[in-house]
Scaffold this motif. Structure first.
Motif, PDB file in Angstrom:
ATOM      1  N   VAL A 174       0.844  -1.195   0.000  1.00  0.00           N
ATOM      2  CA  VAL A 174       0.000   0.000   0.000  1.00  0.00           C
ATOM      3  C   VAL A 174       0.879   1.244   0.000  1.00  0.00           C
ATOM      4  N   ASP A 175       0.689   2.099  -1.024  1.00  0.00           N
ATOM      5  CA  ASP A 175       1.505   3.302  -1.181  1.00  0.00           C
ATOM      6  C   ASP A 175       0.651   4.554  -1.068  1.00  0.00           C
ATOM      7  N   PHE A 176       1.060   5.452  -0.191  1.00  0.00           N
ATOM      8  CA  PHE A 176       0.416   6.750  -0.052  1.00  0.00           C
ATOM      9  C   PHE A 176       1.343   7.788  -0.687  1.00  0.00           C
ATOM     10  N   VAL A 177       0.784   8.581  -1.619  1.00  0.00           N
ATOM     11  CA  VAL A 177       1.603   9.433  -2.482  1.00  0.00           C
ATOM     12  C   VAL A 177       1.184  10.889  -2.337  1.00  0.00           C
ATOM     13  N   GLU A 178       2.173  11.745  -2.101  1.00  0.00           N
ATOM     14  CA  GLU A 178       1.972  13.191  -2.046  1.00  0.00           C
ATOM     15  C   GLU A 178       2.746  13.831  -3.193  1.00  0.00           C
ATOM     16  N   GLU A 179       2.044  14.624  -4.006  1.00  0.00           N
ATOM     17  CA  GLU A 179       2.709  15.343  -5.089  1.00  0.00           C
ATOM     18  C   GLU A 179       3.361  16.616  -4.534  1.00  0.00           C
ATOM     19  N   LEU A 180       4.662  16.751  -4.768  1.00  0.00           N
ATOM     20  CA  LEU A 180       5.392  17.942  -4.328  1.00  0.00           C
ATOM     21  C   LEU A 180       5.624  18.917  -5.470  1.00  0.00           C
TER      22      LEU A 180
END
Length: 267
Positions: A174-180
């Motif tokens: 499970v991957d949680f992704v934040e766009e920077l």
């Protein structure tokens, strides 16, 4: 029986490496779990063996911290490549097989016991769209969800729930992704088989980069990705209008931490 081992890490994802060209190690799941235990064993996110191959430089097999066999591990493959280099196996470009298929890895540079390694990942040809999440296989199954701030996510709590969700009969990472920014992500991962958050996951950042390109940044094919254990890079080619991603490359650091030996009767 005494066996030598080496401990490596790639962006904080740590592994036990065994030179098993003489095939003395029996991959018993309970023994592997005890060796990976951080209180009663050596401690690691996983264990890998290096064996001979009749057609390639060598053969890699990866085992999760719970003793189960994993198909592939991106950070592990970089550590495996540096381990092979330290053993004198293969050249600057190494070819090996893993449970998911054939791989190529390149030594970009070395610095003492550390190095920067590029590993070729398997092609991706299918991305499942769940509306607010996406699922794909980058060597192992991954679930990807975008969040505004990964530091605010209960990675272990939410990750464990999703990992066992009936929608994913094989289980899933499970991957949680934040766009920077454009081509810049921050990722945290709950890993199946470790059953916890890890400091980095190579197949996970690969999944995150591909889904970000597919859903939100279609013109971007190279990503810089921050993880709790450091920074990784993923690049790939994409056939426009399809879910076909090829020539996928994962690049990042690897380092030998220490070497030792253990008595199999003690585990």
């Amino acid at each position: 029986m005494l066996l030598k081992f080496a401990k490596y890490e790639g962006a904080g994802n740590d592994f036990i490496l065994l030179d098993d060209r003489e095939e003395r190690f029996t991959p018993d799941p309970a023994r592997i779990a005890r060796l990976c235990d951080r209180h009663f064993g050596i401690g690691a996110d996983g264990l890998m063996t290096l064996r001979r191959s009749s057609e390639l430089d060598c053969s890699m097999r990866y085992y999760n911290a719970d003793g189960s066999e994993g198909e592939m591990c991106g950070n592990g493959a970089r550590c495996f490549t540096l381990f092979a280099e330290h053993l004198g196996v293969g050249g600057e470009v190494k070819f090996f097989d893993a449970a998911d298929g054939l791989h190529m890895a390149r030594i970009l540079r070395t610095r003492g016991l550390a190095g920067d390694i590029e590993v070729g990942m398997l092609n991706v040809s299918e991305i499942r769209d769940g509306g607010s999440w996406w699922a794909l296989d980058t060597g192992v199954p991954h679930f990807v969800e975008f969040v505004p701030d990964v530091s605010a996510v209960d990675v272990v709590g939410r990750g464990r729930t999703i990992r066992h969700d009936a929608r994913f009969p094989r289980g899933t990472n499970v991957d949680f992704v934040e766009e920077l920014g454009e081509g810049h992500l921050r990722v945290r991962t709950y890993e199946r088989g470790v059953e916890n958050e890890t400091l980095a996951c190579g197949t996970g950042v690969t999944a995150a980069a591909i889904v970000t390109s597919y859903v939100r940044q279609p013109a971007v094919h190279r990503f810089r990705i921050e993880v709790p254990g450091g920074e990784l890079e993923v690049r790939f080619r994409h056939e426009a209008g399809t879910q076909h991603y090829t020539d996928i490359r994962l690049t990042g650091p690897a380092r030998r931490v220490f070497e030792g030996e253990f008595d199999t009767e003690n585990f």
